[in-house]
Structures are given as C-alpha cells and as structure tokens.
Design a protein around this motif. Structure first.
Motif, short mmCIF file in Angstrom:
data_model
loop_
_atom_site.label_atom_id
_atom_site.label_comp_id
_atom_site.label_asym_id
_atom_site.label_seq_id
_atom_site.Cartn_x
_atom_site.Cartn_y
_atom_site.Cartn_z
N PHE A 66 0.87 -1.21 0.09
CA PHE A 66 0.09 0.20 0.01
C PHE A 66 0.79 1.34 0.09
O PHE A 66 0.48 2.31 -0.55
CB PHE A 66 -1.09 -0.06 1.23
CG PHE A 66 -2.10 -0.91 1.40
CD1 PHE A 66 -2.96 -0.95 -0.04
CD2 PHE A 66 -1.94 -1.73 2.18
CE1 PHE A 66 -4.06 -1.98 0.07
CE2 PHE A 66 -3.37 -2.96 2.08
CZ PHE A 66 -4.18 -2.82 1.13
N ILE A 98 -5.12 -0.44 8.75
CA ILE A 98 -4.00 -1.24 8.08
C ILE A 98 -3.20 -2.17 9.17
O ILE A 98 -3.06 -1.65 10.45
CB ILE A 98 -2.81 -0.05 7.67
CG1 ILE A 98 -3.46 0.80 6.46
CG2 ILE A 98 -1.66 -0.60 7.19
CD1 ILE A 98 -3.88 -0.03 5.42
N ALA A 100 -5.14 -5.33 5.16
CA ALA A 100 -6.05 -4.21 5.62
C ALA A 100 -7.10 -4.96 5.98
O ALA A 100 -7.56 -6.19 5.61
CB ALA A 100 -6.25 -3.37 4.84
N LEU A 122 -4.84 1.80 -1.64
CA LEU A 122 -5.50 2.22 -0.35
C LEU A 122 -6.55 2.96 -0.90
O LEU A 122 -7.76 2.97 -0.26
CB LEU A 122 -4.59 2.75 0.32
CG LEU A 122 -5.09 3.01 1.80
CD1 LEU A 122 -5.47 1.61 2.45
CD2 LEU A 122 -4.13 3.44 2.69
#
Length: 220
Positions: free
Chosen positions: A83, A117, A126, A90
């Motif tokens: 991410f 996260i 996540a 994200l």
C-alpha cells in the motif's frame, strides 16, 4: 536468521523498492537495476532477466530495454509494492468500503467504518475497524494486490466483513428473504453482488444496495 542474512535481505528489499519507484516515476537508475540483479544472483535467483542484466554492459542497454528488464526482474521475484508504494490501492479499498458501508445499517451497524492497516501481518494487509472500535479481519486481511481491481477489492471486502461478523456474533447476515438462506459476497458478470444459492442461484442485490432489496430505507 543471522545478522548478515538479515542485512542482505534488507539491502535487497531496499533495492527492489528503489527500482520499483524508478519505474513508477519514469526515473530508473540502471546502476540500481544492476545492483539488484547482483544481489538476487547472490541469493541464487538465476532467471533469464537477472542473468541478462548482470552479463550486459549497462551503457549498451537502451532505456527501453532496461525498463523492460527491470520489470521482468521484479516480476521474477514476486515483488509487491504494498500500500505504501502504490497508494492508489489504498484509495481503491477506501472507495470500496464506502460502498459496503451502505449495507451495514441492515445489520444494525451505524457509524462510519475505517480501513485498518495491519502492520503486524506479513505481508502487510488491511482489515476494517467499525465506529465502535471493533476490528474485522477474520480469515486474513485484504492484501494490496487484491486492490488493483475495484470489483475484486469490493468483493473481497464484502466477504471479509460478512465472515468477520459471523465469527463475532454467530448470526448469519445478509439473509435472502425469498429463500431464508444466507447470501455471500461474490463477483458475478464483473460486479460485486450479494449472491443467494436458492433456485439455482440469483443476485439478491449489488453490494451497497442491500437495503433496497430488503425493503428498508438506507440512511442518508
């Protein structure tokens, strides 16, 4: 793992990140590609792209060729930017959560959920944190590469939330009112839907439109 091995892994990881960012920002440093290939070769990675980078003179490799080789090297070792290096992933996941969140009031869940996260997981993934602080990540987190496609991200998020709520409350949700069966998040014809297995299968509702199908008004 010895300190030497840990240091070598850290160097290799840092080089992969630099090469990826060079590709992403169209500012690739050929010397970093060569350094990465040499490190990987020391770790007994002997793919065609790695060997070609090591054996050729960088000054004789065109920028287009080096770019293609760098991409192949990263693909060969399965590098994933996560991410942090690919923030658009994200953003895709957060957009998916806004859609799934429209269905949560049908389960009696109010408030705005957030993407959580999970830094302690490997690889980093996540989950979801509800407004009351409850964390939903049953069955494993959403991995970054699941967010390259918006439909996959939405489907995966719906499944994670559904399975986490089932484990947490031991109550099936959502339920098809026609067949009295639990439905499941699924990708059908390129769309994320709540799928019921009754009568050879049918879509109860697109993810995000559950309230309408259950005859309930969705809160604004």
């Amino acid at each position: 793992m010895s300190n030497v091995m840990a240091e070598c892994e850290a160097v290799t990881e840092q080089l992969m990140r630099r090469v990826y960012l060079g590709l992403r920002e169209d500012n690739l440093d050929p010397q970093q590609v060569v350094a990465l290939a040499c490190e990987l070769l020391d770790w007994f990675h002997c793919t065609g792209a790695i060997l070609e980078v090591v054996e050729r003179n960088p000054a004789e490799v065109s920028p287009a060729e080096m770019t293609a080789l760098a991409r192949r090297v990263l693909d060969d070792v399965g590098f994933d930017p996560g991410f942090d290096l690919a923030p658009e992933r994200l953003a895709t996941l957060r957009a998916a959560l806004r859609i799934v969140a429209r269905d949560l009031p049908t389960r009696g869940i109010e408030g705005e959920p957030e993407i959580d996260i999970l830094e302690d997981w490997f690889p980093v993934g996540a989950g979801v944190r509800l407004a009351d602080g409850e964390r939903l990540n049953w069955g494993g987190p959403i991995l970054p590469n699941m967010c390259d496609d918006p439909t996959m991200a939405l489907t995966s998020l719906a499944i994670l939330i559904q399975e986490s709520l089932l484990e947490w409350t031991w109550q099936v949700w959502p339920v098809c009112p026609q067949h009295d069966l639990g439905v499941h998040g699924s990708e059908r014809d390129g769309a994320a839907v709540w799928w019921c297995a009754g009568d050879d299968g049918h879509t109860l509702a697109p993810v995000g439109e559950l309230a309408r199908s259950l005859g309930r008004r969705r809160p604004k």
